[in-house]
Design a protein around this motif. Sequence first.
Motif, PDB file in Angstrom:
ATOM      1  N   THR A  46      -7.946  -6.493  12.502  1.00 25.23           N
ATOM      2  CA  THR A  46      -8.755  -5.697  11.572  1.00 25.23           C
ATOM      3  C   THR A  46     -10.046  -6.455  11.284  1.00 25.23           C
ATOM      4  O   THR A  46     -10.015  -7.629  10.907  1.00 25.23           O
ATOM      5  CB  THR A  46      -7.996  -5.421  10.269  1.00 25.23           C
ATOM      6  OG1 THR A  46      -6.823  -4.651  10.573  1.00 25.23           O
ATOM      7  CG2 THR A  46      -8.859  -4.648   9.295  1.00 25.23           C
ATOM      8  N   THR A  78      -9.430  -1.733  13.303  1.00 25.76           N
ATOM      9  CA  THR A  78      -8.220  -1.845  12.508  1.00 25.76           C
ATOM     10  C   THR A  78      -7.001  -1.851  13.410  1.00 25.76           C
ATOM     11  O   THR A  78      -6.913  -1.062  14.353  1.00 25.76           O
ATOM     12  CB  THR A  78      -8.106  -0.699  11.480  1.00 25.76           C
ATOM     13  OG1 THR A  78      -6.863  -0.811  10.796  1.00 25.76           O
ATOM     14  CG2 THR A  78      -8.205   0.663  12.129  1.00 25.76           C
ATOM     15  N   GLN A 122      -4.098  -1.303  12.142  1.00 25.56           N
ATOM     16  CA  GLN A 122      -3.192  -0.424  11.404  1.00 25.56           C
ATOM     17  C   GLN A 122      -1.970  -1.171  10.875  1.00 25.56           C
ATOM     18  O   GLN A 122      -0.936  -0.579  10.597  1.00 25.56           O
ATOM     19  CB  GLN A 122      -2.771   0.776  12.249  1.00 25.56           C
ATOM     20  CG  GLN A 122      -3.962   1.658  12.631  1.00 25.56           C
ATOM     21  CD  GLN A 122      -3.557   2.986  13.204  1.00 25.56           C
ATOM     22  OE1 GLN A 122      -2.593   3.083  13.941  1.00 25.56           O
ATOM     23  NE2 GLN A 122      -4.299   4.029  12.884  1.00 25.56           N
ATOM     24  N   GLU A 129      -4.390  -4.085   6.184  1.00 23.36           N
ATOM     25  CA  GLU A 129      -5.226  -3.088   5.515  1.00 23.36           C
ATOM     26  C   GLU A 129      -6.659  -3.602   5.350  1.00 23.36           C
ATOM     27  O   GLU A 129      -6.870  -4.758   4.958  1.00 23.36           O
ATOM     28  CB  GLU A 129      -4.639  -2.775   4.140  1.00 23.36           C
ATOM     29  CG  GLU A 129      -3.239  -2.192   4.197  1.00 23.36           C
ATOM     30  CD  GLU A 129      -3.245  -0.686   4.230  1.00 23.36           C
ATOM     31  OE1 GLU A 129      -4.302  -0.110   4.548  1.00 23.36           O
ATOM     32  OE2 GLU A 129      -2.206  -0.091   3.924  1.00 23.36           O
ATOM     33  N   ASP A 167      -8.889  -2.616   3.086  1.00 26.24           N
ATOM     34  CA  ASP A 167      -9.474  -2.480   1.745  1.00 26.24           C
ATOM     35  C   ASP A 167      -9.739  -3.822   1.082  1.00 26.24           C
ATOM     36  O   ASP A 167     -10.831  -4.061   0.547  1.00 26.24           O
ATOM     37  CB  ASP A 167      -8.599  -1.581   0.861  1.00 26.24           C
ATOM     38  CG  ASP A 167      -7.127  -1.985   0.859  1.00 26.24           C
ATOM     39  OD1 ASP A 167      -6.776  -3.013   1.469  1.00 26.24           O
ATOM     40  OD2 ASP A 167      -6.317  -1.258   0.245  1.00 26.24           O
ATOM     41  N   ARG A 221      -3.422  -8.833  -1.356  1.00 25.48           N
ATOM     42  CA  ARG A 221      -2.367  -7.864  -1.646  1.00 25.48           C
ATOM     43  C   ARG A 221      -1.049  -8.640  -1.729  1.00 25.48           C
ATOM     44  O   ARG A 221      -0.774  -9.489  -0.890  1.00 25.48           O
ATOM     45  CB  ARG A 221      -2.314  -6.802  -0.550  1.00 25.48           C
ATOM     46  CG  ARG A 221      -1.188  -5.821  -0.707  1.00 25.48           C
ATOM     47  CD  ARG A 221      -1.217  -4.712   0.337  1.00 25.48           C
ATOM     48  NE  ARG A 221      -1.912  -3.536  -0.172  1.00 25.48           N
ATOM     49  CZ  ARG A 221      -3.111  -3.170   0.184  1.00 25.48           C
ATOM     50  NH1 ARG A 221      -3.788  -3.884   1.066  1.00 25.48           N
ATOM     51  NH2 ARG A 221      -3.677  -2.090  -0.319  1.00 25.48           N
ATOM     52  N   PHE A 242       1.345  -3.255   6.926  1.00 27.42           N
ATOM     53  CA  PHE A 242       1.637  -1.863   6.585  1.00 27.42           C
ATOM     54  C   PHE A 242       3.123  -1.577   6.744  1.00 27.42           C
ATOM     55  O   PHE A 242       3.728  -0.912   5.898  1.00 27.42           O
ATOM     56  CB  PHE A 242       0.819  -0.933   7.482  1.00 27.42           C
ATOM     57  CG  PHE A 242       0.930   0.520   7.124  1.00 27.42           C
ATOM     58  CD1 PHE A 242       0.114   1.079   6.152  1.00 27.42           C
ATOM     59  CD2 PHE A 242       1.869   1.338   7.738  1.00 27.42           C
ATOM     60  CE1 PHE A 242       0.229   2.418   5.807  1.00 27.42           C
ATOM     61  CE2 PHE A 242       1.990   2.672   7.397  1.00 27.42           C
ATOM     62  CZ  PHE A 242       1.171   3.214   6.432  1.00 27.42           C
ATOM     63  N   SER A 256      -6.035   5.291   8.871  1.00 24.77           N
ATOM     64  CA  SER A 256      -4.729   4.829   8.412  1.00 24.77           C
ATOM     65  C   SER A 256      -3.638   5.337   9.337  1.00 24.77           C
ATOM     66  O   SER A 256      -3.742   6.437   9.898  1.00 24.77           O
ATOM     67  CB  SER A 256      -4.466   5.325   6.987  1.00 24.77           C
ATOM     68  OG  SER A 256      -3.125   5.097   6.609  1.00 24.77           O
TER      69      SER A 256
END
Length: 860
Positions: free
Chosen positions: A36, A117, A119, A122, A124, A150, A164, A526
């Motif tokens: 990513t 990405t 996947q 993430e 963000d 996170r 994820f 996503s």
Amino acid sequence: MSHTFETQIGGRTLTIETGKLARLAGGAVTVRYGDTLVLGTANRSDPRPGLDFFPLTVEFEERMYAAGKIPGGFIKREARASEAATLAARLTDRPIRPLFPEGYKDDIQLVITVLSTDQENEPDILGTVAASAALTISEIPFAGPVGAVRIGRIDGEFVVNPTFSQLADSELDLIVSGTRDAIMMVEAGAKLLPEDVMAEAILFGHRALQPLIDIQEDLRQAAGKTKSTPFLEAGTGTVLDFTKAVAEGGEFVVVDVETTGTDPKMADLVEIAAVKVKGGKIVDRWSSLVNPGRPILGHQMHGITDADVKKAPKPADAAQQAVKFIGDALVVGHSVGFDLGFIEAALDDGTHFEQGRYLDTLVIAREGYPDLENYKLPTLSSFFGIELAQAHRAAPDAEATANLLIWFGNDLPGRIDALREGISTSVRANRTGGDAKALLEAARRAARVSKNLYNLVYKKTCRQLALDEGIRMDGRGLTELRQISVDVGLLPRAHGSGLFTRGETQVLTIATLGASSDVQRIDTISPKTEKRYLHHYNFPPYSTGENKPMRGPSRRDIGHGNLAERALIPVLPKQEDFPYVIRLVSECLSSNGSTSMASTCGSTLALMDAGVPISAPVAGAAMGLISEPDGRFVVLTDILGKEDSVGDMDFKVTGTSDGITALQMDIKVQGINEAIIRAGLQQALAARLEILAKMTEVMPHAREGMSDFAPRIVTIKINPEKIREIIGKGGSMIRKIQEETSTEINVEDDGSVEIAAVSGENSRKAIQWIESLTRDVEIGSLYLGKVTRIMGFGAFVEILPGKEGLVRIGELADYHVPTVEDVVSVGDEVMVVVTEVDRQGRINLSRKAAMQRHLAKEPV
């Protein structure tokens, strides 16, 4: 020149690189984590005239090529930001916004572009790191850097930056953003976690993000630009700084300059004057002409000529003398930014008067005396009876400004003290039963100050009352909730509705149940491709008594809706137990604080009213914070809209009686500590339990049955090989069934068939039709069929939808049949027995065998 730095986060390598992409941006970095990769850029432009807010914009750009996809739709290119992109932009905006200087008005744009990405990791949180790193190396003043991680919790252990796929097994999805010393933002969804575990997770996250701070500081050392802090105009708050300095007997130096123009980069300084004020008197004066070193062009307003400045000191020398005269005193000027700008330009050594070192009599006059015709020095001097010996010369202007300052010092402090006392009296009256509104209005009129100054004094007074006396602006105690009312089933045709009112905040939430075909398809980068549960939040302008254009949901609306959505996910039934798509819409009818929490409560009520078997009711409350630099703080339960604006934190917590389901914390100061987090969580728990008690008095559990207007969904299983029989050629059969039975049918690849209908009878008809289409023909079984064709050798009879068999002429009856037409006609219904299905699937039937069976059953 390219610079690359690496660090380990969660056992994986995070790489930040600058100098390779977007070189013309003010600051540009790429951040890579796994496969990513995001690009973050930061740019500034000069402030727009008349702007009264900080224009920071954060854009999160999802590019479909990042996931190897081509956008759907006709145009085949990315258009408006997806909901996920909007939420990601907010995750970056919220921790970064408080870290710019107060009063900073430059246009700042942060653009985060997802270039790749995998996947799994993430993008963000990487966007927040990229934006912070771009700001850190740019010339933009920024009190960062900021890190973001996170945190998951799997098998009782905290996990940093879970992938994820790991999040599917995690009971926590927590994002923590912060600086080296303080937490700036928290966002979480959780599966009924207790408060102490959530607090530990937040603190764990703050420790985990420290390597991100280290790597950005290394980047700044290697590639950072010199920060460029523009002059920050004296704000309304400086009026209170002035009255405080007067009360403490502070020293002021009033400065004034004369120049050949208005731009310090183009014009020259030709005169400086300074007047020292202490104890309400002028105690010293200094002035000097300045030789700019080049001719003074034209006839200047001040009348200073080349001959006047011939023997005067150079700009740098004169400016140094002025700085020496000023010393540690507060600098004052009428349009002080103009004066200090020329002094700093003359010094030309990087000297910068920091915010807090200067006051502006123009601002003091405008805020303290808001009804004057204008605020030019001659006008003010005339109005307040102050002598101005000669306009547009430094010494007389400085003298007049000093006398103006003395006049203000004799008048304003008393008026503001009286305003504080009047506000305090009105707030206390909310508790004692006095007429608080009348008292407050009387205090406002007596003060005769500007709206901005009044609001500031009101804010500071209310903060002090909460800290010192535990009294809030509406008279409540620190932990006291506003009055709550609950109602359900308000809308006659809605599948479920709930009205939640707390004080002046009122939200109506409507639940709608749909079939699986109503699922939301997601076309983003996503790996998630659909949503079966949706929450939409609407905040119309009438909810605050305002008129505004209504142009669809704002970023705030999307963020508030997402918070309320996450709050209820842990208590929703599993799809196999409740195969409905659920949509909730929260209509904010009246707003005075914490509509997102009211939406959560209203959503619980609407779901239970709709008969959705949630595992437990969910409620939420918003906590506020008032803190002081000395460490004192109080947490406020169920904050008003005004308390949100005057406070330092907006801390929203939702959950059941057993634990937290969602959390969102926004900080308006430069960070909070562990004690505040733990106190906020415990206070939120007490509030939540009280709200749940009110809600369960009206709706203790979900209704046993659903609304008469909600669809009933029945799921049956068929042989997957028979799916084509239901669909038909080009979908003709399934359309026919739906049209004739008024149902909605969805067929899954595993043979699951979902039939949704408001009428139970229609549902049964569709089921019978589907079962007949998919039932296998059994040899020896008796069927009632319809004659579809007649041939010379027999009749074709449809025994199941789409399945025909042949009754040969010799099998039409138990007697001799001359012609087929003698026994049957097209459209006749006849009983037949299946006698054979050959290798080609052709069905042979016998009416004679059916007749013989019938005769065998008759009594003798």
